[in-house]
Design a protein around this motif. Sequence first.
Motif, PDB file in Angstrom:
ATOM      1  N   ARG A 115      28.138  15.236 -22.964  1.00  0.00           N
ATOM      2  CA  ARG A 115      28.331  14.371 -21.806  1.00  0.00           C
ATOM      3  C   ARG A 115      27.578  13.057 -21.990  1.00  0.00           C
ATOM      4  O   ARG A 115      26.589  12.996 -22.724  1.00  0.00           O
ATOM      5  CB  ARG A 115      27.839  15.072 -20.536  1.00  0.00           C
ATOM      6  CG  ARG A 115      28.605  16.350 -20.201  1.00  0.00           C
ATOM      7  CD  ARG A 115      28.070  17.011 -18.941  1.00  0.00           C
ATOM      8  NE  ARG A 115      28.857  18.196 -18.568  1.00  0.00           N
ATOM      9  CZ  ARG A 115      28.652  19.418 -19.042  1.00  0.00           C
ATOM     10  NH1 ARG A 115      27.642  19.632 -19.916  1.00  0.00           N
ATOM     11  NH2 ARG A 115      29.409  20.417 -18.672  1.00  0.00           N
ATOM     12  N   CYS A 153      38.441  13.835 -22.445  1.00  0.00           N
ATOM     13  CA  CYS A 153      37.424  14.513 -21.638  1.00  0.00           C
ATOM     14  C   CYS A 153      38.030  15.781 -21.040  1.00  0.00           C
ATOM     15  O   CYS A 153      39.133  15.738 -20.480  1.00  0.00           O
ATOM     16  CB  CYS A 153      36.935  13.582 -20.525  1.00  0.00           C
ATOM     17  SG  CYS A 153      35.682  14.290 -19.440  1.00  0.00           S
ATOM     18  N   ARG A 211      42.537  13.110 -16.865  1.00  0.00           N
ATOM     19  CA  ARG A 211      41.640  14.062 -17.499  1.00  0.00           C
ATOM     20  C   ARG A 211      42.412  14.921 -18.517  1.00  0.00           C
ATOM     21  O   ARG A 211      43.464  15.455 -18.201  1.00  0.00           O
ATOM     22  CB  ARG A 211      40.985  14.939 -16.433  1.00  0.00           C
ATOM     23  CG  ARG A 211      39.941  15.930 -16.946  1.00  0.00           C
ATOM     24  CD  ARG A 211      38.720  15.232 -17.497  1.00  0.00           C
ATOM     25  NE  ARG A 211      37.986  14.491 -16.489  1.00  0.00           N
ATOM     26  CZ  ARG A 211      36.952  14.979 -15.778  1.00  0.00           C
ATOM     27  NH1 ARG A 211      36.541  16.220 -15.977  1.00  0.00           N
ATOM     28  NH2 ARG A 211      36.343  14.207 -14.900  1.00  0.00           N
ATOM     29  N   GLU A 222      37.924  19.500 -18.673  1.00  0.00           N
ATOM     30  CA  GLU A 222      37.749  19.777 -17.239  1.00  0.00           C
ATOM     31  C   GLU A 222      36.291  19.930 -16.841  1.00  0.00           C
ATOM     32  O   GLU A 222      35.956  19.838 -15.644  1.00  0.00           O
ATOM     33  CB  GLU A 222      38.530  21.049 -16.858  1.00  0.00           C
ATOM     34  CG  GLU A 222      38.017  22.342 -17.484  1.00  0.00           C
ATOM     35  CD  GLU A 222      38.452  22.551 -18.918  1.00  0.00           C
ATOM     36  OE1 GLU A 222      38.085  23.592 -19.514  1.00  0.00           O
ATOM     37  OE2 GLU A 222      39.167  21.658 -19.458  1.00  0.00           O
ATOM     38  N   ASP A 223      35.409  20.142 -17.789  1.00  0.00           N
ATOM     39  CA  ASP A 223      33.988  20.285 -17.492  1.00  0.00           C
ATOM     40  C   ASP A 223      33.201  18.996 -17.703  1.00  0.00           C
ATOM     41  O   ASP A 223      31.975  18.999 -17.604  1.00  0.00           O
ATOM     42  CB  ASP A 223      33.377  21.384 -18.369  1.00  0.00           C
ATOM     43  CG  ASP A 223      33.991  22.747 -18.083  1.00  0.00           C
ATOM     44  OD1 ASP A 223      34.224  23.048 -16.903  1.00  0.00           O
ATOM     45  OD2 ASP A 223      34.248  23.493 -19.048  1.00  0.00           O
ATOM     46  N   GLY A 224      33.891  17.910 -18.016  1.00  0.00           N
ATOM     47  CA  GLY A 224      33.214  16.642 -18.215  1.00  0.00           C
ATOM     48  C   GLY A 224      32.625  16.458 -19.601  1.00  0.00           C
ATOM     49  O   GLY A 224      31.814  15.550 -19.815  1.00  0.00           O
ATOM     50  N   CYS A 225      33.009  17.309 -20.550  1.00  0.00           N
ATOM     51  CA  CYS A 225      32.564  17.166 -21.932  1.00  0.00           C
ATOM     52  C   CYS A 225      33.579  16.327 -22.708  1.00  0.00           C
ATOM     53  O   CYS A 225      34.791  16.515 -22.554  1.00  0.00           O
ATOM     54  CB  CYS A 225      32.387  18.530 -22.587  1.00  0.00           C
ATOM     55  SG  CYS A 225      30.938  19.437 -21.988  1.00  0.00           S
ATOM     56  N   TYR A 226      33.070  15.457 -23.538  1.00  0.00           N
ATOM     57  CA  TYR A 226      33.920  14.522 -24.267  1.00  0.00           C
ATOM     58  C   TYR A 226      34.105  14.954 -25.716  1.00  0.00           C
ATOM     59  O   TYR A 226      33.228  15.576 -26.325  1.00  0.00           O
ATOM     60  CB  TYR A 226      33.321  13.119 -24.217  1.00  0.00           C
ATOM     61  CG  TYR A 226      33.483  12.444 -22.878  1.00  0.00           C
ATOM     62  CD1 TYR A 226      34.399  11.418 -22.687  1.00  0.00           C
ATOM     63  CD2 TYR A 226      32.732  12.856 -21.773  1.00  0.00           C
ATOM     64  CE1 TYR A 226      34.560  10.811 -21.451  1.00  0.00           C
ATOM     65  CE2 TYR A 226      32.889  12.262 -20.537  1.00  0.00           C
ATOM     66  CZ  TYR A 226      33.810  11.242 -20.382  1.00  0.00           C
ATOM     67  OH  TYR A 226      33.966  10.648 -19.162  1.00  0.00           O
TER      68      TYR A 226
END
Length: 504
Positions: free
Chosen positions: A331, A392, A350, A394-398
Amino acid sequence: MNMFDLMAHRARVTPDRPALEDLHSGAVYNYRQLNEQAARFATAALTHWDLAEGDRIAFLGHSRAEFFAMLFGCAKAGLILVPLNWRLAQPELEQLMADCGPRALVFGGEFTDSAFGLKATGHVDTLVDLDGTASACRPYDQDLAATDPDLSPHPERDPDTPWYLLYTSGTTGRPKGVIQTFRMMMANYLNIGLAVDLTGKDTLLNVLPLFHTAGINLYSSAVFIAGGCVLVARSFEPDQAMDVLANRATIFFGVPAVYQAILEHPAFSGERLRNVRSWGCGGAPLALPVARRFVEQGIRVRTGMGMTETGPTVFLLDEADVLTKIGSVGRPQLLTEVRIVGTDGREVARGESGELMIRGPNITPGYWNRPDATREAIRPDGWLHSGDVARCDEDGCYYIVDRWKDMFISGGENVYPAEVERVLVEHPAISEVAVIGVPDGKWGEVGKAFICLRGDTAAPGTDALYSFCRERLAGYKVPKYFQFVDELPRNALGKVTKQILRQD
């Protein structure tokens, strides 16, 4: 926050705490001594070497403790340090020198011929010999010893004042000098220092080259700000690294090639390396088999992502996500803002891929002598075009999907080589792989994979490799050609230089 004297501050707060050790020469400095060396360097540069505020001073040499005295000495004197990539050929060095116009060059004895060659071609006025073995040069140690250093903090300056220049590797064209500032260093300290809980009790083993942002800032500059100790290795030597990691270091940052070498060392074991509490990796993705083997030994290697233009920290993966988010860079950290945009400049949904944009106090003011390149890369509203394709979850990790320039189109479909490489490296016979697009009369472009085998493993046949890929990838993504090579061409940070592969 204005630019203040970081080293003078450390010398006042923790004067006797160990700051720096050169693992090659054995030289050791506490913060008082390192500040004094920096002050001596500043005085020598302004008096013995006839430099003035704003002048550039270049450095050509392997990693050594004196580099950090130069770095903080330049801050004191208002000079701009230019670390040169010692792996470059002489014409390439001349190109960088012509671009930055340094008044002086400090060099290690191993680069005497290169230094005199640069002077003979008129690219520098004053040569300063770090090792005192060359004639017709200023002797570094003697000149510093002959100064009367001013140990008071340097005057506060604008935080965006150029402090040092780092030249890009040139993998996408002519190298550009990326301006590095105090604001960027402080933002990086907060981005990475808070993420890995840096304290004054930490000891870093630095094996990365000091002409690169990772060598300076991951995590050396952040460790200095926190009041910890930096152990500088001349280069990465597996035996030395294993000994230091087992007995002294508490934090470590390396590139995937370094982690592969650690994994293959006969003395490797998680129990032996339990003293290291934080492991970081960047420069390229860490292969899943490598990450798994470290986790099996109780070591969670956190991958991240940054650029020379971002100081560098942008992303870092949480330790808990090392295997559940494999391939992710994590993140965005505290002082950085990111978004992903399509070709129309609008943010994508997303999960969709687009170009990664970055904004924050960690962004460079621009490129030295290149207002055109600065305008192209950094928009008036502060957003930096990274040139990376990202998505990115669904958990906000790129995830960094690939470079825009590496993507190719086969039969009208976008192919991201990094995706293909991640599949191929899962093959038990393959150690490393690089994929490029090559012209094809029917499909426009098709993939070509350059493959390094694992150990003495026999090369699998083309049909077997095709089948392996086809089970895991859409047909248009499967390479048409497979070529086995002994090694892949790399730049100083270990990144594969695909433009060399394209020239074959």
